[in-house]
Scaffold this motif. Structure first.
Motif, PDB file in Angstrom:
ATOM      1  N   PRO A 101     -31.021  69.095 -28.578  1.00 12.84           N
ATOM      2  CA  PRO A 101     -32.018  70.115 -28.254  1.00 12.84           C
ATOM      3  C   PRO A 101     -33.218  69.497 -27.535  1.00 12.84           C
ATOM      4  CG  PRO A 101     -31.299  70.304 -30.543  1.00 12.84           C
ATOM      5  CD  PRO A 101     -30.758  69.006 -30.023  1.00 12.84           C
ATOM      6  N   GLY A 102     -33.865  70.304 -26.715  1.00 15.69           N
ATOM      7  CA  GLY A 102     -35.067  69.840 -26.041  1.00 15.69           C
ATOM      8  C   GLY A 102     -34.819  69.159 -24.714  1.00 15.69           C
ATOM      9  N   ILE A 103     -33.564  69.018 -24.317  1.00 18.40           N
ATOM     10  CA  ILE A 103     -33.225  68.429 -23.019  1.00 18.40           C
ATOM     11  C   ILE A 103     -32.719  69.539 -22.100  1.00 18.40           C
ATOM     12  CG2 ILE A 103     -31.680  66.872 -21.778  1.00 18.40           C
ATOM     13  CD1 ILE A 103     -31.681  65.066 -24.220  1.00 18.40           C
ATOM     14  N   ALA A 104     -33.353  69.694 -20.949  1.00 19.95           N
ATOM     15  CA  ALA A 104     -32.935  70.672 -19.956  1.00 19.95           C
ATOM     16  C   ALA A 104     -32.125  69.962 -18.879  1.00 19.95           C
ATOM     17  CB  ALA A 104     -34.141  71.368 -19.337  1.00 19.95           C
ATOM     18  N   LEU A 105     -30.841  70.247 -18.826  1.00 22.54           N
ATOM     19  CA  LEU A 105     -29.974  69.657 -17.807  1.00 22.54           C
ATOM     20  C   LEU A 105     -30.164  70.414 -16.501  1.00 22.54           C
ATOM     21  CD1 LEU A 105     -26.653  69.318 -19.887  1.00 22.54           C
ATOM     22  CD2 LEU A 105     -28.541  67.660 -19.677  1.00 22.54           C
ATOM     23  N   GLY A 106     -30.418  69.685 -15.416  1.00 23.02           N
ATOM     24  CA  GLY A 106     -30.655  70.328 -14.134  1.00 23.02           C
ATOM     25  C   GLY A 106     -29.733  69.816 -13.043  1.00 23.02           C
ATOM     26  N   ILE A 107     -29.211  70.736 -12.243  1.00 22.14           N
ATOM     27  CA  ILE A 107     -28.358  70.413 -11.095  1.00 22.14           C
ATOM     28  C   ILE A 107     -28.993  71.028  -9.854  1.00 22.14           C
ATOM     29  CG2 ILE A 107     -26.164  71.010  -9.997  1.00 22.14           C
ATOM     30  CD1 ILE A 107     -25.880  68.729 -11.946  1.00 22.14           C
ATOM     31  N   LEU A 108     -29.103  70.239  -8.791  1.00 22.44           N
ATOM     32  CA  LEU A 108     -29.699  70.710  -7.541  1.00 22.44           C
ATOM     33  C   LEU A 108     -28.604  71.046  -6.533  1.00 22.44           C
ATOM     34  CD1 LEU A 108     -32.037  69.257  -9.013  1.00 22.44           C
ATOM     35  CD2 LEU A 108     -32.830  68.471  -6.778  1.00 22.44           C
ATOM     36  N   THR A 109     -28.808  72.144  -5.809  1.00 21.31           N
ATOM     37  CA  THR A 109     -27.835  72.546  -4.792  1.00 21.31           C
ATOM     38  C   THR A 109     -28.522  73.158  -3.584  1.00 21.31           C
ATOM     39  OG1 THR A 109     -27.552  74.703  -5.848  1.00 21.31           O
ATOM     40  CG2 THR A 109     -25.979  72.987  -6.464  1.00 21.31           C
ATOM     41  N   ALA A 110     -27.784  73.208  -2.474  1.00 25.25           N
ATOM     42  CA  ALA A 110     -28.251  73.883  -1.261  1.00 25.25           C
ATOM     43  C   ALA A 110     -27.028  74.333  -0.465  1.00 25.25           C
ATOM     44  CB  ALA A 110     -29.122  72.958  -0.431  1.00 25.25           C
ATOM     45  N   ASP A 111     -26.074  74.914  -1.128  1.00 22.83           N
ATOM     46  CA  ASP A 111     -24.788  75.458  -0.674  1.00 22.83           C
ATOM     47  C   ASP A 111     -23.667  75.077  -1.629  1.00 22.83           C
ATOM     48  OD1 ASP A 111     -25.598  76.916   1.550  1.00 22.83           O
ATOM     49  OD2 ASP A 111     -25.209  75.286   2.955  1.00 22.83           O
ATOM     50  N   CYS A 112     -23.701  73.843  -2.163  1.00 25.71           N
ATOM     51  CA  CYS A 112     -22.679  73.427  -3.121  1.00 25.71           C
ATOM     52  C   CYS A 112     -22.729  74.314  -4.357  1.00 25.71           C
ATOM     53  CB  CYS A 112     -22.874  71.967  -3.516  1.00 25.71           C
ATOM     54  SG  CYS A 112     -22.594  70.797  -2.159  1.00 25.71           S
ATOM     55  N   THR A 113     -21.712  74.211  -5.195  1.00 25.02           N
ATOM     56  CA  THR A 113     -21.564  75.110  -6.328  1.00 25.02           C
ATOM     57  C   THR A 113     -22.155  74.530  -7.610  1.00 25.02           C
ATOM     58  OG1 THR A 113     -19.498  75.917  -5.355  1.00 25.02           O
ATOM     59  CG2 THR A 113     -19.880  76.423  -7.677  1.00 25.02           C
ATOM     60  N   PRO A 114     -23.138  75.221  -8.206  1.00 25.25           N
ATOM     61  CA  PRO A 114     -23.633  74.807  -9.517  1.00 25.25           C
ATOM     62  C   PRO A 114     -22.825  75.500 -10.618  1.00 25.25           C
ATOM     63  CG  PRO A 114     -25.044  76.537  -8.661  1.00 25.25           C
ATOM     64  CD  PRO A 114     -23.925  76.342  -7.650  1.00 25.25           C
ATOM     65  N   VAL A 115     -22.411  74.710 -11.605  1.00 32.11           N
ATOM     66  CA  VAL A 115     -21.664  75.274 -12.731  1.00 32.11           C
ATOM     67  C   VAL A 115     -22.379  74.887 -14.023  1.00 32.11           C
ATOM     68  CG1 VAL A 115     -19.416  75.523 -13.842  1.00 32.11           C
ATOM     69  CG2 VAL A 115     -19.534  74.896 -11.421  1.00 32.11           C
ATOM     70  N   ILE A 251     -32.487  74.807  -8.067  1.00 34.17           N
ATOM     71  CA  ILE A 251     -32.060  74.154  -9.306  1.00 34.17           C
ATOM     72  C   ILE A 251     -31.394  75.146 -10.234  1.00 34.17           C
ATOM     73  CG2 ILE A 251     -34.241  74.510 -10.551  1.00 34.17           C
ATOM     74  CD1 ILE A 251     -33.871  71.577 -11.610  1.00 34.17           C
ATOM     75  N   SER A 252     -30.422  74.647 -10.984  1.00 33.42           N
ATOM     76  CA  SER A 252     -29.763  75.402 -12.056  1.00 33.42           C
ATOM     77  C   SER A 252     -29.995  74.622 -13.342  1.00 33.42           C
ATOM     78  CB  SER A 252     -28.271  75.550 -11.779  1.00 33.42           C
ATOM     79  OG  SER A 252     -28.061  76.168 -10.519  1.00 33.42           O
ATOM     80  N   ILE A 253     -30.423  75.309 -14.395  1.00 36.76           N
ATOM     81  CA  ILE A 253     -30.868  74.649 -15.626  1.00 36.76           C
ATOM     82  C   ILE A 253     -30.193  75.262 -16.833  1.00 36.76           C
ATOM     83  CG2 ILE A 253     -32.853  74.233 -17.141  1.00 36.76           C
ATOM     84  CD1 ILE A 253     -34.634  74.276 -14.654  1.00 36.76           C
ATOM     85  N   ILE A 254     -29.833  74.401 -17.814  1.00 32.90           N
ATOM     86  CA  ILE A 254     -29.336  74.867 -19.092  1.00 32.90           C
ATOM     87  C   ILE A 254     -29.894  73.964 -20.178  1.00 32.90           C
ATOM     88  CG2 ILE A 254     -27.174  73.524 -18.965  1.00 32.90           C
ATOM     89  CD1 ILE A 254     -25.820  76.017 -20.315  1.00 32.90           C
ATOM     90  N   ALA A 255     -30.215  74.552 -21.331  1.00 33.44           N
ATOM     91  CA  ALA A 255     -30.809  73.781 -22.425  1.00 33.44           C
ATOM     92  C   ALA A 255     -30.426  74.400 -23.759  1.00 33.44           C
ATOM     93  CB  ALA A 255     -32.342  73.738 -22.289  1.00 33.44           C
ATOM     94  N   LEU A 256     -30.420  73.577 -24.814  1.00 34.53           N
ATOM     95  CA  LEU A 256     -30.183  74.058 -26.173  1.00 34.53           C
ATOM     96  C   LEU A 256     -31.507  74.482 -26.798  1.00 34.53           C
ATOM     97  CD1 LEU A 256     -27.651  71.335 -27.335  1.00 34.53           C
ATOM     98  CD2 LEU A 256     -27.150  73.752 -26.921  1.00 34.53           C
TER      99      LEU A 256
END
Length: 256
Positions: A101-115, A251-256
């Motif tokens: 918990p408390g960690i926000a996972l982030g993925i950056l994109t600019a056309d590629c696919t964020p999952v 950015i796409s973000i997910i966290a617990l």
């Protein structure tokens, strides 16, 4: 920090109950080519504006969480995050998982696919950057395996596919199509006829197929085209076609 109402957070029903969001351009402080919520550390945008945009992004999705991102290289490599790491120490990889918990996972994109991935019962989440190289290389497979190592079960994992370049906007040549068909002849279905010697590639459908083939039972693809909606999303290909010297990243973000 007060969250500006204009920061747009796009969510998936598949991840209901989990802190997450796919963000675009809206609500940021960058200007010019990067106008909006540009979070790309690799862009030529002003570093102070990028930092403010990243702070706004986290505040909009998971207030108080520590944002953890990668130095993305279009690989199939996944990192297990046990504690936040400094931006200057970002691993070279294209997916992250955690059960902390408390960690926000982030993925950056600019056309590629964020999952974004979550096994709610196990308390394990993941995020992957699936450009075509990472997608065919198995970045989503690597993410699922890393989640399982933390106690997730693939039949319980839900996955959401965020804004990405759509088939109508993604023209590729014969050599590109042959690469996918050599990996699996059935991949031909992800290519529609284009002008002579070219095809239209459905990256979103291909990533969805890879997830389903790995046993993920709940998948939601949002169907949002980064290339076609300039006011809402950044797009590398659109910037290239326009002859622009730089482009922003969302950015796409997910966290617990």
């Amino acid at each position: 920090m007060s969250v500006p109402e204009s920061v747009e957070v796009i969510q998936s029903r598949a991840l209901e109950g989990v802190k997450h969001g796919f963000l675009g351009r809206r609500g940021g402080v960058s200007t010019g080519l990067y106008a909006g919520l540009n979070v790309g550390l690799g862009s030529d945008d002003t570093p102070e504006l990028i930092a403010e945009n990243r702070a706004r992004a986290v505040a909009a999705v998971a207030p108080g969480a520590a944002l953890t991102t990668l130095y993305q290289v279009h690989s199939a490599d996944c990192v297990t995050v046990l504690a936040p790491f400094e931006e200057r120490l970002r691993p070279h990889a294209d997916a992250l998982v955690t059960d902390r918990p408390g960690i926000a996972l982030g993925i950056l994109t600019a056309d590629c696919t964020p999952v974004l991935f979550a096994d709610r019962e196990a308390g394990v989440i993941g995020a992957a950057h699936a450009g075509w190289k990472g997608a065919i290389g198995g970045v989503t497979t690597a993410t699922i395996l890393a989640m399982e190592a933390l106690g997730a079960k693939r039949e319980r994992i839900a996955a959401a596919i965020g804004p990405t370049i759509a088939r109508a906007s993604y023209e590729v040549d014969d050599a590109f199509a042959r690469r996918f068909e050599a990996a699996d002849p059935e991949n031909e279905r992800f290519f529609a006829p284009g002008k002579p010697g070219h095809h239209q590639f459905d990256l979103e459908a291909y990533v969805t197929h890879r997830l389903a083939a790995e046993g993920v039972r709940r998948i939601e693809a949002l169907g949002l085209d980064t290339y076609a909606d300039e006011t809402r999303f950044y797009s590398f290909r659109r910037a290239t076609h326009a002859g622009e010297p730089g482009y922003g990243r969302q950015i796409s973000i997910i966290a617990l």
